[in-house]
Design a protein around this motif. Sequence first.
Motif, short mmCIF file in Angstrom:
data_model
loop_
_atom_site.label_atom_id
_atom_site.label_comp_id
_atom_site.label_asym_id
_atom_site.label_seq_id
_atom_site.Cartn_x
_atom_site.Cartn_y
_atom_site.Cartn_z
N PRO A 1 9.88 9.49 8.02
CA PRO A 1 10.69 9.77 6.83
C PRO A 1 10.69 8.60 5.85
O PRO A 1 10.91 7.45 6.23
CB PRO A 1 12.08 10.02 7.41
N GLY A 2 10.43 8.89 4.59
CA GLY A 2 10.38 7.88 3.56
C GLY A 2 9.04 7.20 3.38
O GLY A 2 8.85 6.43 2.44
N HIS B 1 -6.94 8.66 -4.08
CA HIS B 1 -6.18 9.55 -3.20
C HIS B 1 -5.00 8.80 -2.57
O HIS B 1 -4.98 7.57 -2.52
CB HIS B 1 -7.07 10.14 -2.11
N GLY B 2 -4.02 9.57 -2.12
CA GLY B 2 -2.84 9.00 -1.47
C GLY B 2 -2.05 10.10 -0.79
O GLY B 2 -2.55 11.23 -0.60
N VAL B 3 -0.82 9.81 -0.43
CA VAL B 3 0.05 10.77 0.27
C VAL B 3 1.44 10.69 -0.34
O VAL B 3 1.98 9.59 -0.54
CB VAL B 3 0.11 10.47 1.79
N SER B 4 2.03 11.86 -0.63
CA SER B 4 3.39 11.89 -1.16
C SER B 4 4.40 11.52 -0.07
O SER B 4 4.07 11.49 1.12
CB SER B 4 3.70 13.27 -1.73
N THR B 5 5.62 11.27 -0.47
CA THR B 5 6.65 10.82 0.46
C THR B 5 6.95 11.88 1.52
O THR B 5 7.16 13.05 1.22
CB THR B 5 7.94 10.49 -0.30
N VAL B 6 6.93 11.44 2.78
CA VAL B 6 7.35 12.31 3.88
C VAL B 6 8.88 12.40 3.85
O VAL B 6 9.58 11.38 3.81
CB VAL B 6 6.86 11.75 5.23
N ARG B 7 9.39 13.62 3.85
CA ARG B 7 10.85 13.82 3.78
C ARG B 7 11.50 13.79 5.16
O ARG B 7 12.53 13.15 5.35
CB ARG B 7 11.14 15.17 3.10
N TYR C 1 6.93 18.09 10.18
CA TYR C 1 7.32 17.21 9.08
C TYR C 1 7.40 18.03 7.80
O TYR C 1 6.85 19.14 7.71
CB TYR C 1 6.32 16.06 8.90
N THR C 2 8.10 17.48 6.80
CA THR C 2 8.10 18.06 5.46
C THR C 2 7.70 16.98 4.47
O THR C 2 7.83 15.78 4.75
CB THR C 2 9.49 18.62 5.07
N GLY C 3 7.24 17.41 3.29
CA GLY C 3 6.67 16.46 2.34
C GLY C 3 5.30 16.05 2.80
O GLY C 3 4.61 16.80 3.51
N GLY C 4 4.85 14.84 2.43
CA GLY C 4 3.59 14.33 2.95
C GLY C 4 2.36 15.07 2.49
O GLY C 4 1.38 15.15 3.23
N GLU C 5 2.38 15.60 1.26
CA GLU C 5 1.18 16.28 0.74
C GLU C 5 0.09 15.25 0.44
O GLU C 5 0.37 14.11 0.03
CB GLU C 5 1.50 17.06 -0.54
N PHE D 1 0.82 -1.21 0.00
CA PHE D 1 0.00 0.00 0.00
C PHE D 1 0.86 1.26 0.00
O PHE D 1 0.33 2.37 -0.09
CB PHE D 1 -0.89 0.05 1.24
N GLY D 2 2.17 1.11 0.14
CA GLY D 2 3.08 2.24 0.30
C GLY D 2 4.06 1.92 1.41
O GLY D 2 4.57 0.80 1.49
#
Length: 251
Positions: free
Chosen positions: A149-150, A231-237, A180-184, A77-78
């Motif tokens: 992260p990741g 829908h989903g979530v981008s990579t958390v940096r 956190y950063t990323g994770g849009e 799933f990710g």
Amino acid sequence: MPHEVVTADSLPTELAATAFGERVAGQDWRALAAELDGHGCALTGPLLTPAECSSLAALYADEARFRSTIEMARHRFGAGEYRYFTHDLPPVVAGLRAALYPELLCVARAWAERLGRPGTWPDELDDWIAICHRAGQTRSAQILLRYGPGDWNALHRDLFGDMIFPLQVVIGLDVPGTDYTGGEFLLVEQRPRAQSRGTAVTVPQGHGLIFTTRDRPVRSARGWSAAPMRHGVSTVRTGRRHTLGLVFHEA
């Protein structure tokens, strides 16, 4: 006037519903409905205070609150983890869900009419949940998600059976850019005879993102048609990202 702070267990569900009812009613639902019509998603104003967000995020460590834990990598799933609450929902979760349902119901019925689908969801959330249970969908679908992260979430739909409510809500529990950063949050719409359209949303702490569970109505040469969306979530940096997922049908 500042919001009354409602921690995860500080109020009975009935009082939590009243407290959140005022916050939900204070949103600009005409503008939110227009955003949903145009994009399949809409960002609300604050629904939870920072203290309430922290209180909810802290519940993740209490395994007794949840019926199951899903490791996303194991199921492809990710990457990351989420937990399904039991039916014994924290008052904050139950109250907010109950307050949002009547407002979302107006949009759901309008969409069903455009698409020629039966918009037969009852006025009361408890009555709709009872219908889900009679159809064999008996498990709680309310989710607390945790990403590090990741971690990321693959594009998907939260469909668990024939009983479907066409809108759901995700609420950010941490501060983007700080915690956190990323994770849009990602939405991808499959357009007829055209390339897909993507939308990325940063969900502020305490705000809710309303989005379509399955598809949205779009005008076509022959009237209205359904545009499938995932829908989903981008990579958390960096950092840690917690979100609350409110689903209005059972699993």
